[in-house]
Design a protein around this motif. Structure first.
Motif, short mmCIF file in Angstrom:
data_model
loop_
_atom_site.label_atom_id
_atom_site.label_comp_id
_atom_site.label_asym_id
_atom_site.label_seq_id
_atom_site.Cartn_x
_atom_site.Cartn_y
_atom_site.Cartn_z
N UNK A 1 59.92 13.49 35.57
CA UNK A 1 58.86 14.22 34.88
C UNK A 1 57.57 14.14 35.68
N UNK A 2 57.27 12.94 36.19
CA UNK A 2 56.07 12.76 37.02
C UNK A 2 56.10 13.66 38.24
N UNK A 3 57.23 13.70 38.93
CA UNK A 3 57.38 14.56 40.11
C UNK A 3 57.21 16.03 39.72
N UNK A 4 57.84 16.42 38.62
CA UNK A 4 57.76 17.81 38.16
C UNK A 4 56.32 18.21 37.85
N UNK A 5 55.59 17.36 37.15
CA UNK A 5 54.20 17.67 36.79
C UNK A 5 53.33 17.81 38.04
N UNK A 6 53.44 16.85 38.95
CA UNK A 6 52.63 16.89 40.18
C UNK A 6 53.00 18.12 41.01
N UNK A 7 54.29 18.39 41.16
CA UNK A 7 54.73 19.54 41.94
C UNK A 7 54.24 20.85 41.32
N UNK A 8 54.30 20.94 40.02
CA UNK A 8 53.85 22.15 39.33
C UNK A 8 52.35 22.37 39.52
N UNK A 9 51.59 21.30 39.39
CA UNK A 9 50.14 21.41 39.57
C UNK A 9 49.77 21.79 41.00
N UNK A 10 50.44 21.17 41.97
CA UNK A 10 50.17 21.49 43.38
C UNK A 10 50.59 22.92 43.72
N UNK A 11 51.74 23.33 43.22
CA UNK A 11 52.23 24.69 43.45
C UNK A 11 51.26 25.72 42.87
N UNK A 12 50.80 25.49 41.65
CA UNK A 12 49.87 26.43 41.02
C UNK A 12 48.54 26.46 41.76
N UNK A 13 48.06 25.30 42.17
CA UNK A 13 46.80 25.25 42.92
C UNK A 13 46.92 26.02 44.23
N UNK A 14 48.07 25.90 44.87
CA UNK A 14 48.29 26.60 46.14
C UNK A 14 48.43 28.11 45.93
N UNK A 15 49.18 28.51 44.92
CA UNK A 15 49.48 29.92 44.71
C UNK A 15 48.31 30.71 44.11
N UNK A 16 47.62 30.12 43.14
CA UNK A 16 46.58 30.88 42.43
C UNK A 16 45.23 30.17 42.37
N UNK A 17 45.13 29.04 43.04
CA UNK A 17 43.90 28.25 43.03
C UNK A 17 43.48 27.88 41.60
#
Length: 199
Positions: free
Chosen positions: A159-175
């Motif tokens: 869950x921790x990995x999923x949350x961090x990955x999701x946040x980083x992905x969103x920050x990269x894709x849409x800032x």
């Protein structure tokens, strides 16, 4: 009593799964009716429904079934699971599920009030925001259910990995992501807004 029966009992504490699902459906239906009464459009005013809207800022943002912000609502479900697990660890999982659904539906209604809409507009990415369509809002609530189920199913490290990955992905894709969204809602930052629009 076999393992399946024990798991079902822990989930429901004697209340049937069907009852919890009916309560959940009632919460979502009430959410839709309240949003309709508030004047939110049932569907995108463009006149059609699509599964995905990839435009970050435009007339279909927060209007179609899913968009970039659907990810944040999955994280809502994970967060609500964690909060309710900490606040009421001995309560049946079905009750926590219904409470999480109620919290998300409540947020979706509050998110579409003039106060929050205007607050969002202070962010560079949401200057044209006028609230969600009802199908988008209900879809966001369903996405949070997915997050709740994921949190219930996966081990903590995953869950921790999923949350961090999701946040980083969103920050990269849409800032933008859940953390930035919360910051910009509570205390809008010119520096974050500038970065979000590419400054």
């Amino acid at each position: 009593m076999n393992a399946w029966q024990k798991a079902a009992l822990k989930w429901s504490a004697g209340i049937s799964l069907r009852t919890y699902l009916l309560v959940g459906a009632g919460i979502v239906a009430l959410q839709g009716l309240v949003l309709l009464a508030m004047g939110q459009p049932p569907i995108c005013e463009c006149g059609y429904v699509t599964l995905w809207s990839g435009a970050l800022s435009g007339p279909e943002t927060s209007q179609q079934l899913t968009d970039w912000y659907t990810y944040t609502h999955v994280l809502h479900g994970i967060a609500f699971y964690l909060i309710l697990w900490l606040a009421a660890p001995g309560s049946p999982i079905g009750l926590r599920f219904a409470l999480a659904l109620g919290l998300e539906a409540g947020w979706e209604i509050f998110e579409n009030t003039p106060f929050i809409i205007n607050r969002y507009r202070e962010s560079a990415l949401a200057q044209g925001y006028f609230g969600d369509s009802i199908i988008n809002s209900v879809s966001d609530t369903v996405a949070s259910v997915g997050g709740f189920v994921v949190a219930r199913t996966l081990p903590v490290w995953a869950i921790g990995v999923l949350v961090i990955a999701t946040e980083l992905f969103s920050a990269y894709m849409i800032r933008d992501n859940l953390v930035l969204n919360i910051i910009q809602l509570i205390y809008p930052s010119e520096a974050i807004s500038s970065w979000q629009v590419g400054g």
